[in-house]
Design an enzyme around this catalytic site. Structure first.
Site, PDB file in Angstrom:
ATOM      1  CG  ASP A 108      -4.824   9.099   2.694  1.00  0.00           C
ATOM      2  OD1 ASP A 108      -6.012   9.296   2.352  1.00  0.00           O
ATOM      3  OD2 ASP A 108      -4.506   8.134   3.413  1.00  0.00           O
ATOM      4  N   GLY A 109      -5.947  12.092   3.151  1.00  0.00           N
ATOM      5  CA  GLY A 109      -6.485  12.884   4.241  1.00  0.00           C
ATOM      6  C   GLY A 109      -7.001  11.952   5.309  1.00  0.00           C
ATOM      7  CD  GLU A 142      -8.741  11.680   1.338  1.00  0.00           C
ATOM      8  OE1 GLU A 142      -7.770  11.783   0.555  1.00  0.00           O
ATOM      9  OE2 GLU A 142      -8.964  10.650   1.990  1.00  0.00           O
ATOM     10  CG  ASP A 173      -7.234   6.683  -0.367  1.00  0.00           C
ATOM     11  OD1 ASP A 173      -7.575   7.858  -0.153  1.00  0.00           O
ATOM     12  OD2 ASP A 173      -6.691   5.984   0.509  1.00  0.00           O
ATOM     13  CG  HIS A 183      -6.777   1.344   3.584  1.00  0.00           C
ATOM     14  ND1 HIS A 183      -5.875   1.822   4.508  1.00  0.00           N
ATOM     15  CD2 HIS A 183      -7.739   2.296   3.481  1.00  0.00           C
ATOM     16  CE1 HIS A 183      -6.298   2.996   4.961  1.00  0.00           C
ATOM     17  NE2 HIS A 183      -7.420   3.310   4.353  1.00  0.00           N
ATOM     18  CG  ASP A 206      -3.454   5.582   5.580  1.00  0.00           C
ATOM     19  OD1 ASP A 206      -4.534   6.204   5.582  1.00  0.00           O
ATOM     20  OD2 ASP A 206      -3.156   4.713   6.426  1.00  0.00           O
TER      21      ASP A 206
END
Length: 180
Positions: free
Chosen positions: A26-27, A69, A93, A147, A157
């Site tokens: 994740d970023g 990301e 994501d 999410h 995240d």
């Protein structure tokens, strides 16, 4: 971790193979562009049991969400040794990362690192690094809904937010042994 059996509850999603490497990335960037953080959780499974795990995260003062990301994927791939025979699955994501790797990248390479409009792709240095790091590895890039109820995506995240909040460009935490 080490003795937990493979299940949707322990992984957030079923493993594609009982022996493999799963990486959640994740970023984060607030504001975008602005101060950013990236994170990757690399889990090594053998016979459906997690045997090793590493967290890698960091920050950059001025960046974009897309760059973070991609940086998460790059840093995770750096932890996978060249010639690794175990298949790896990068789960993110980020549609930008996943679509870029799976759909756009082959065309850019064919066109000499140019998009359909003749311009160079954004973040081309990171795209080139991803190509180089994947060379010789069995790596699949997969999209996961952000999410949602994916526990590992939520953990990545939170780790990206931790990376954004601290001042170190790169931190590696290894649990359950060395990744080598």
């Amino acid at each position: 971790m080490k003795d937990e059996p493979l299940s949707n509850e322990t992984t957030g999603a079923a493993l594609p193979l009982p022996t493999c490497i799963i990486v959640y990335t994740d970023g984060s960037c607030q504001p975008n562009p602005g101060r950013g953080g990236y994170a990757a959780i690399l889990c090594r499974y053998r016979d459906g049991r997690e045997i090793k795990r590493a967290h890698i995260y960091g920050c950059k003062q001025q960046t974009t969400n897309n760059e973070m990301e991609m940086r998460a994927a790059v840093e995770a791939l750096k932890l996978i040794r060249k010639g690794e025979k175990m298949p790896a699955f990068i789960r993110s994501d980020s549609k930008y990362l996943i679509d870029g790797k799976n759909e756009w990248l082959p065309g850019w390479i064919t066109k000499g690192w140019r998009k359909a409009d003749g311009k160079e792709p954004e973040n081309v240095a990171l795209w080139r690094e991803i190509v180089e790091l994947c060379d010789g590895l069995d790596v699949t890039f997969e999209w996961v809904r952000g999410h949602s109820d994916d526990r590992m995506n939520a953990e990545a995240d939170q780790l990206a937010a931790k990376g954004r909040a601290q001042r170190k460009p790169r931190v590696i935490e290894v649990m359950e042994g060395e990744l080598a």
